[in-house]
Design a protein around this motif. Structure first.
Motif, PDB file in Angstrom:
ATOM      1  N   LEU A 158       8.123  -6.874  -9.186  1.00 32.90           N
ATOM      2  CA  LEU A 158       7.611  -6.326  -7.924  1.00 32.90           C
ATOM      3  C   LEU A 158       6.816  -7.394  -7.179  1.00 32.90           C
ATOM      4  N   GLU A 159       6.082  -8.200  -7.932  1.00 33.99           N
ATOM      5  CA  GLU A 159       5.271  -9.246  -7.295  1.00 33.99           C
ATOM      6  C   GLU A 159       6.163 -10.238  -6.542  1.00 33.99           C
ATOM      7  N   ASP A 160       7.262 -10.671  -7.176  1.00 37.71           N
ATOM      8  CA  ASP A 160       8.148 -11.633  -6.507  1.00 37.71           C
ATOM      9  C   ASP A 160       8.829 -10.995  -5.291  1.00 37.71           C
ATOM     10  N   ALA A 161       9.246  -9.741  -5.436  1.00 36.22           N
ATOM     11  CA  ALA A 161       9.883  -9.063  -4.301  1.00 36.22           C
ATOM     12  C   ALA A 161       8.891  -8.898  -3.148  1.00 36.22           C
ATOM     13  N   TRP A 162       7.649  -8.630  -3.480  1.00 36.38           N
ATOM     14  CA  TRP A 162       6.601  -8.477  -2.455  1.00 36.38           C
ATOM     15  C   TRP A 162       6.373  -9.803  -1.726  1.00 36.38           C
ATOM     16  N   HIS A 163       6.341 -10.895  -2.485  1.00 36.94           N
ATOM     17  CA  HIS A 163       6.159 -12.202  -1.833  1.00 36.94           C
ATOM     18  C   HIS A 163       7.350 -12.534  -0.945  1.00 36.94           C
ATOM     19  N   ALA A 164       8.550 -12.180  -1.385  1.00 35.62           N
ATOM     20  CA  ALA A 164       9.742 -12.415  -0.558  1.00 35.62           C
ATOM     21  C   ALA A 164       9.649 -11.611   0.735  1.00 35.62           C
ATOM     22  N   TYR A 165       9.185 -10.379   0.630  1.00 36.43           N
ATOM     23  CA  TYR A 165       8.996  -9.512   1.811  1.00 36.43           C
ATOM     24  C   TYR A 165       8.001 -10.148   2.783  1.00 36.43           C
ATOM     25  N   GLN A 166       6.876 -10.625   2.235  1.00 37.71           N
ATOM     26  CA  GLN A 166       5.853 -11.229   3.092  1.00 37.71           C
ATOM     27  C   GLN A 166       6.402 -12.462   3.821  1.00 37.71           C
ATOM     28  N   ARG A 167       7.128 -13.311   3.089  1.00 40.59           N
ATOM     29  CA  ARG A 167       7.676 -14.533   3.702  1.00 40.59           C
ATOM     30  C   ARG A 167       8.724 -14.187   4.758  1.00 40.59           C
ATOM     31  N   ALA A 168       9.536 -13.183   4.475  1.00 42.24           N
ATOM     32  CA  ALA A 168      10.626 -12.836   5.399  1.00 42.24           C
ATOM     33  C   ALA A 168      10.087 -12.413   6.759  1.00 42.24           C
TER      34      ALA A 168
ATOM     35  N   GLY B 282      14.207  -8.981  -0.959  1.00 47.03           N
ATOM     36  CA  GLY B 282      13.830  -8.821  -2.363  1.00 47.03           C
ATOM     37  C   GLY B 282      14.826  -7.960  -3.120  1.00 47.03           C
ATOM     38  N   ASP B 283      14.714  -7.972  -4.445  1.00 49.39           N
ATOM     39  CA  ASP B 283      15.635  -7.191  -5.280  1.00 49.39           C
ATOM     40  C   ASP B 283      14.910  -6.783  -6.562  1.00 49.39           C
ATOM     41  N   LEU B 284      14.603  -5.491  -6.678  1.00 51.65           N
ATOM     42  CA  LEU B 284      13.842  -5.036  -7.847  1.00 51.65           C
ATOM     43  C   LEU B 284      14.706  -4.929  -9.098  1.00 51.65           C
TER      44      LEU B 284
ATOM     45  N   PRO C  20      18.987   2.093  -2.001  1.00 50.11           N
ATOM     46  CA  PRO C  20      19.520   2.695  -3.238  1.00 50.11           C
ATOM     47  C   PRO C  20      19.880   1.727  -4.358  1.00 50.11           C
ATOM     48  N   ASN C  21      20.207   0.481  -4.036  1.00 50.98           N
ATOM     49  CA  ASN C  21      20.554  -0.458  -5.117  1.00 50.98           C
ATOM     50  C   ASN C  21      19.368  -1.302  -5.575  1.00 50.98           C
ATOM     51  N   GLY C  22      18.170  -0.932  -5.152  1.00 51.62           N
ATOM     52  CA  GLY C  22      16.973  -1.634  -5.612  1.00 51.62           C
ATOM     53  C   GLY C  22      16.590  -2.823  -4.751  1.00 51.62           C
ATOM     54  N   ARG C  23      17.423  -3.132  -3.722  1.00 46.87           N
ATOM     55  CA  ARG C  23      17.027  -4.217  -2.822  1.00 46.87           C
ATOM     56  C   ARG C  23      15.803  -3.777  -2.010  1.00 46.87           C
ATOM     57  N   VAL C  24      14.992  -4.764  -1.622  1.00 42.07           N
ATOM     58  CA  VAL C  24      13.765  -4.493  -0.862  1.00 42.07           C
ATOM     59  C   VAL C  24      13.977  -4.937   0.576  1.00 42.07           C
ATOM     60  N   LYS C  25      13.921  -3.987   1.510  1.00 41.95           N
ATOM     61  CA  LYS C  25      14.137  -4.277   2.925  1.00 41.95           C
ATOM     62  C   LYS C  25      12.814  -4.327   3.683  1.00 41.95           C
ATOM     63  N   LEU C  26      12.876  -4.933   4.849  1.00 31.07           N
ATOM     64  CA  LEU C  26      11.685  -5.018   5.700  1.00 31.07           C
ATOM     65  C   LEU C  26      11.381  -3.678   6.357  1.00 31.07           C
ATOM     66  N   LEU C  27      12.468  -2.972   6.725  1.00 26.55           N
ATOM     67  CA  LEU C  27      12.325  -1.787   7.580  1.00 26.55           C
ATOM     68  C   LEU C  27      13.708  -1.162   7.662  1.00 26.55           C
ATOM     69  N   ASN C  28      13.800   0.144   7.834  1.00 28.32           N
ATOM     70  CA  ASN C  28      15.150   0.714   7.888  1.00 28.32           C
ATOM     71  C   ASN C  28      15.893   0.265   9.141  1.00 28.32           C
ATOM     72  N   ALA C  29      15.157  -0.150  10.185  1.00 26.58           N
ATOM     73  CA  ALA C  29      15.814  -0.563  11.418  1.00 26.58           C
ATOM     74  C   ALA C  29      16.325  -1.996  11.366  1.00 26.58           C
ATOM     75  N   LEU C  30      15.961  -2.743  10.340  1.00 26.89           N
ATOM     76  CA  LEU C  30      16.354  -4.153  10.262  1.00 26.89           C
ATOM     77  C   LEU C  30      17.261  -4.383   9.062  1.00 26.89           C
TER      78      LEU C  30
ATOM     79  N   LEU D 145       0.829  -1.204   0.000  1.00 29.08           N
ATOM     80  CA  LEU D 145       0.000   0.000   0.000  1.00 29.08           C
ATOM     81  C   LEU D 145       0.866   1.257   0.000  1.00 29.08           C
ATOM     82  N   PHE D 146       2.113   1.059   0.394  1.00 23.48           N
ATOM     83  CA  PHE D 146       2.979   2.190   0.667  1.00 23.48           C
ATOM     84  C   PHE D 146       4.408   1.759   0.370  1.00 23.48           C
ATOM     85  N   VAL D 147       5.153   2.616  -0.292  1.00 22.61           N
ATOM     86  CA  VAL D 147       6.562   2.319  -0.581  1.00 22.61           C
ATOM     87  C   VAL D 147       7.419   3.451  -0.034  1.00 22.61           C
ATOM     88  N   ALA D 148       8.440   3.094   0.743  1.00 22.85           N
ATOM     89  CA  ALA D 148       9.470   4.060   1.134  1.00 22.85           C
ATOM     90  C   ALA D 148      10.673   3.785   0.232  1.00 22.85           C
ATOM     91  N   TRP D 149      11.279   4.834  -0.296  1.00 26.49           N
ATOM     92  CA  TRP D 149      12.323   4.640  -1.316  1.00 26.49           C
ATOM     93  C   TRP D 149      13.488   5.574  -1.009  1.00 26.49           C
TER      94      TRP D 149
END
Ligand code: SF4
Length: 325
Positions: free
Chosen positions: A280-290, A273-275, A258-268, A15-19
């Motif tokens: 985006l769908e695969d990276a989102w599923h990786a995020y959910q599983r993580a 994932g890796d865009l 900055p390199n397109g990797r998808v993180k859970l949170l800036n604190a972790l 729903l929301f992307v921080a970049w």
């Protein structure tokens, strides 16, 4: 299309992307939660073409809101291509910046976009305190001028204030300054034990009671202003409480570094994932599983007893359960 539900797994896209477009900026702020700086850009940051491609994919997925942080996103040469790509497709934008490059032309250009809000860092009510908190970053005068310029164009503009031992004595006066500048909101919260702030924690972090007193002084000061004064937004949790909360109820949001990797949170430090290499769908599923992995749960549990582990926050570790899924 996004299908909202109660758990992160019920969403078909964030729903929301921080970049974070870059880790580079001109500052060397001791309380920076990202360890950004003039020589801190990552060697493998997304190119202009790759960043615009990611923006198009976010818009294709129907993501309604993208927030840019940094480093300073406004100093990235291709930031305007990215912002216009998203805004032109109906995506609302939030921008966090020090205001250094927001001259009249930039403010005019921002006024043409779908801006939800712009946050400018002002870390004290005096030039001397701001400079102590933000060496190399936008000067006090530049930051104040940026807020005035944006408000003159009726852009929602928030002042962000990070409390430390260096500037806590000016907390309420900084709120007064935000009011004088016409800011829409004054945003603060407990100092986050991340990045350079984590390295210098004992020198920077106010005692909890000192922070509580400053927060109460802010509430009192805000209440004394009239209804047109900035909304006071005090974040309730410190970072340890925040990550525990997120583990129990992960948000439908991703952080693109900055390199397109998808993180859970800036604190972790987990980047499942890796865009650059994934849809985006695969990276989102990786995020959910993580978020549901034992590796992440164990790390967060260990942070409770050993908050120094948060010094790894800006790293990008794989999540074994996601790699092997
Ligand atoms: S707080 Fe902002 S300006 Fe300062 S070092 Fe960090 S990213 Fe740069």
């Amino acid at each position: 299309m996004i299908f909202p539900g109660n758990a992160v797994e019920h969403f078909s896209a964030p729903l929301f992307v921080a970049w974070q477009l870059t880790n580079r900026c001109t500052g060397r702020c001791p309380a920076c939660c990202e360890e950004s700086g003039p020589d801190k850009g990552w060697a493998d940051e997304l190119t202009a073409g790759e960043a615009v491609d990611v923006a198009q994919r976010l818009a294709d997925a129907g993501i309604p809101y993208v927030a840019f942080g940094g480093g300073d996103p406004m100093q990235v040469p291709h930031v305007w291509d990215v912002l216009r790509t998203l805004s032109g497709r109906g995506v609302s934008l939030k921008i966090e910046t020090d205001g250094r490059v927001l001259d009249d032309a930039a403010a005019d250009a921002l006024a043409e976009l779908r801006i939800d809000n712009i946050q400018i860092s002002i870390d004290g009510a005096s030039a001397a305190t701001h400079a102590r908190m933000r060496p190399g970053s936008a000067s006090f005068d530049q930051a104040c001028a940026a807020v005035r310029r944006l408000r003159a164009r009726d852009l929602p503009t928030e002042v962000v204030y990070v409390p430390t031992r260096l500037n806590l004595h000016e907390a309420a006066a900084t709120y007064d300054l935000a009011a004088e500048l016409g800011a829409s909101a004054f945003v603060t919260g407990p100092l986050m034990r991340l990045g350079r702030a984590a390295e210098a924690w004992s020198a920077l972090a106010p005692e909890p009671a000192e922070w509580d007193a400053a927060a109460q002084a802010l509430r009192t000061r805000a209440a004394a202003h009239d209804a047109a004064a900035p909304r006071l937004n005090i974040y309730p949790w410190d970072i340890e409480a925040e990550i525990q909360q997120r583990l129990e109820s992960p948000q439908a949001m991703i952080l693109i570094v900055p390199n397109g990797r998808v993180k859970l949170l800036n604190a972790l430090p987990f980047a499942p994932g890796d865009l650059r290499t994934q849809s985006l769908e695969d990276a989102w599923h990786a995020y959910q599983r993580a978020w549901r992995s034992q590796t992440v749960a164990d790390f967060i549990a260990r942070c409770r007893d050993n908050p120094e582990l948060l010094q790894h926050a800006n790293e990008t570790w794989p999540v074994p359960e996601v790699e092997t899924a």
